[in-house]
Enzyme design. Structure first.
Site, PDB file in Angstrom:
ATOM      1  N   TRP A  49       0.837  -1.320   0.168  1.00 13.61           N
ATOM      2  CA  TRP A  49      -0.173  -0.006   0.073  1.00 13.61           C
ATOM      3  C   TRP A  49       0.817   1.115  -0.107  1.00 13.61           C
ATOM      4  CZ3 TRP A  49      -1.146  -4.398   2.629  1.00 13.61           C
ATOM      5  CH2 TRP A  49      -2.275  -5.101   2.363  1.00 13.61           C
ATOM      6  N   HIS A  54      -6.693   1.663   2.990  1.00 12.82           N
ATOM      7  CA  HIS A  54      -7.585   0.619   2.423  1.00 12.82           C
ATOM      8  C   HIS A  54      -8.929   0.779   3.616  1.00 12.82           C
ATOM      9  CE1 HIS A  54      -5.089  -2.695   4.603  1.00 12.82           C
ATOM     10  NE2 HIS A  54      -5.301  -1.587   5.255  1.00 12.82           N
ATOM     11  N   ARG A  81      -3.939   6.598  -1.571  1.00 13.50           N
ATOM     12  CA  ARG A  81      -2.744   6.098  -1.905  1.00 13.50           C
ATOM     13  C   ARG A  81      -1.723   7.045  -2.722  1.00 13.50           C
ATOM     14  NH1 ARG A  81      -4.086  -0.303  -3.125  1.00 13.50           N
ATOM     15  NH2 ARG A  81      -5.640  -0.276  -1.499  1.00 13.50           N
ATOM     16  N   GLN A 113     -13.601   2.176  -1.569  1.00 10.56           N
ATOM     17  CA  GLN A 113     -13.606   0.863  -1.249  1.00 10.56           C
ATOM     18  C   GLN A 113     -14.915   0.470  -0.534  1.00 10.56           C
ATOM     19  OE1 GLN A 113      -9.956  -0.101   0.721  1.00 10.56           O
ATOM     20  NE2 GLN A 113      -8.875  -1.073  -1.210  1.00 10.56           N
ATOM     21  N   VAL A 150      -5.619 -12.433   6.024  1.00 14.50           N
ATOM     22  CA  VAL A 150      -6.528 -13.621   5.942  1.00 14.50           C
ATOM     23  C   VAL A 150      -5.763 -14.651   5.549  1.00 14.50           C
ATOM     24  CG1 VAL A 150      -8.747 -12.198   5.161  1.00 14.50           C
ATOM     25  CG2 VAL A 150      -6.743 -12.694   3.354  1.00 14.50           C
ATOM     26  N   ALA A 167     -13.748 -11.967   5.301  1.00  9.20           N
ATOM     27  CA  ALA A 167     -13.567 -10.777   4.686  1.00  9.20           C
ATOM     28  C   ALA A 167     -13.440 -10.449   3.478  1.00  9.20           C
ATOM     29  CB  ALA A 167     -12.693  -9.893   5.664  1.00  9.20           C
TER      30      ALA A 167
HETATM   31  N1  DAH Z   1      -7.412  -4.313   1.699  1.00  8.21           N
HETATM   32  C1  DAH Z   1      -7.203  -4.905   0.616  1.00  8.21           C
HETATM   33  C2  DAH Z   1      -6.783  -3.722  -0.551  1.00  8.21           C
HETATM   34  O1  DAH Z   1      -6.804  -2.355  -0.254  1.00  8.21           O
HETATM   35  C3  DAH Z   1      -8.453  -5.524  -0.062  1.00  8.21           C
HETATM   36  C4  DAH Z   1      -8.859  -6.601   0.771  1.00  8.21           C
HETATM   37  C5  DAH Z   1      -8.424  -8.141   0.213  1.00  8.21           C
HETATM   38  C6  DAH Z   1      -9.754  -6.554   1.904  1.00  8.21           C
HETATM   39  C7  DAH Z   1      -8.789  -8.982   1.095  1.00  8.21           C
HETATM   40  C8  DAH Z   1     -10.269  -7.672   2.601  1.00  8.21           C
HETATM   41  C9  DAH Z   1      -9.645  -9.029   2.214  1.00  8.21           C
HETATM   42  O2  DAH Z   1     -10.951  -7.681   3.414  1.00  8.21           O
HETATM   43  O3  DAH Z   1     -10.048  -9.954   3.042  1.00  8.21           O
HETATM   44  O4  DAH Z   1      -6.223  -4.166  -1.451  1.00  8.21           O
END
Ligand code: DAH
Length: 345
Positions: free
Chosen positions: A154, A171, A197, A211, A254, A308
């Site tokens: 990020w 995010h 970002r 998002q 995750v 998630a």
């Molecule tokens: N936060 C991640 C991003 O910004 C996206 C994401 C991926 C969120 C997997 C989640 C997850 O909750 O389980 O690229």
């Protein structure tokens, strides 16, 4: 000039007067204290006795004539002015009304509402969180420790602070932590919001975008719940015939992590320019909540499990409406935005 001639000239001039200023000037020049009539009256004294009386009478008749003519002209001019004003102010009640431009929802706002509505029907509450966020929630408690290479994924915008590491959230995932710290399972939330970002902008990248985060935690939650729920969402937004595909992916918070694709709604999976001839379009990342994340918010990972997901609204909206440049959402160009207005009656 004889009196007669003076008078005729004055009367002729009166006819050319069409406004209040002209009336006043005429009155001053003809009937005023220094006007031509007073002048004529003043010369009476120099006439011989025998003529004076007659001349005086004549001038008085003239004066009455001029005054009457002035009064009549004054009335006529005022009537003319009134007519003119009324003509200007006239309303043509048969003309069609003037349309006032109406505002409408920004396509992203409309999409956020449509999507959170779908999730509401799937049992997920919508919550929102701060855009200026502690690195503790953006990273540490999401299993992304300092110096872990994943932290570089990020391109975070940092805010200077002595007390704590603070970022513009890159995010919406930190809201997973905040929600779990606040409440006990069962948890079912979606979190729409702005993220930031440090990116160079082009047709598919913006330095800020939107998002949707999703989180479900309860006893006995499995990957089958993740799959079934996300597939149902994809079908509601992109059509009941959609197929979904899951592949392994890596996100620190995750385990296991996946990305989800839908079969291309433009070519039904046959392959086209939009899906880059692969037949599939990736729309989100997801996974089973990492046991560390559960543990750190005080949930027992032996009792509770969860899944998630995270998804970009711009990409979703671009796909749904065939928009080919992400920058169009933020350039405030009404030619673009106007296309998303609902038809008006
Ligand atoms: N936060 C991640 C991003 O910004 C996206 C994401 C991926 C969120 C997997 C989640 C997850 O909750 O389980 O690229």
């Amino acid at each position: 000039m004889s009196d007669e001639a003076t008078i005729r000239a004055a009367l002729a001039r009166l006819e050319t007067v069409h406004d209040e200023a002209g009336l006043a000037a005429w009155h001053r020049d003809v009937l005023g204290r220094r006007g031509s009539l007073s002048e004529a009256l003043r010369t009476l004294g120099s006439l011989p006795e025998s003529e004076r009386r007659q001349a005086g009478q004549r001038l008085n008749t003239l004066k009455a004539e001029l005054e009457a003519a002035f009064a009549a002209r004054q009335e006529a001019v005022r009537a003319e002015l009134l007519d003119h004003r009324l003509a200007g102010e006239g309303v043509d009640v048969t003309l069609p009304g003037r349309r006032h431009p109406l505002g409408g929802l920004h396509p992203l706002t409309a999409m956020i509402r449509e999507v959170t509505d779908i999730w509401a029907h799937l049992g997920f509450q919508t919550v929102e969180g701060p855009e200026v966020e502690l690195a503790k929630y953006s990273f540490d408690m999401l299993n992304i420790p300092k110096d872990h290479p994943a932290r570089d994924v990020w391109d975070t915008i940092h805010i200077e602070s002595d007390a704590a590491e603070i970022t513009l959230r890159p995010h919406t995932s930190p809201m997973q932590v905040r929600i779990m710290l606040q409440q006990q399972p069962p948890v079912r939330v979606v979190v729409p919001g702005r993220v930031y970002r440090y990116e160079a902008q082009d047709a598919t990248h913006e330095w800020h975008f939107h998002q949707l985060e999703g989180l479900a935690v309860d006893r006995h939650i499995t990957m089958a719940d993740l799959r079934g729920t996300l597939a149902e969402f994809a079908r509601q937004i992109f059509g009941a015939e959609r197929k979904v595909r899951f592949r392994c992916d890596y996100f620190p918070f995750v385990e296991p992590g996946v990305d989800m694709s839908i079969d291309c709604p433009f070519c039904s999976g046959k392959g086209c320019r939009i899906c880059k001839y692969s037949g599939w379009i990736e729309i989100l990342g997801a996974g089973m909540v990492h046991p560390n994340v559960l543990r750190w918010v005080g949930y027992d990972p032996d009792v509770y499990s969860g899944w998630a997901f995270g998804m970009g609204f711009e990409r979703l909206t671009m796909l749904k409406y065939g928009v080919n440049d992400i920058r169009a959402f933020f350039s405030n160009d009404l030619r673009f935005l106007g296309q998303f207005q609902r038809a008006r009656l």
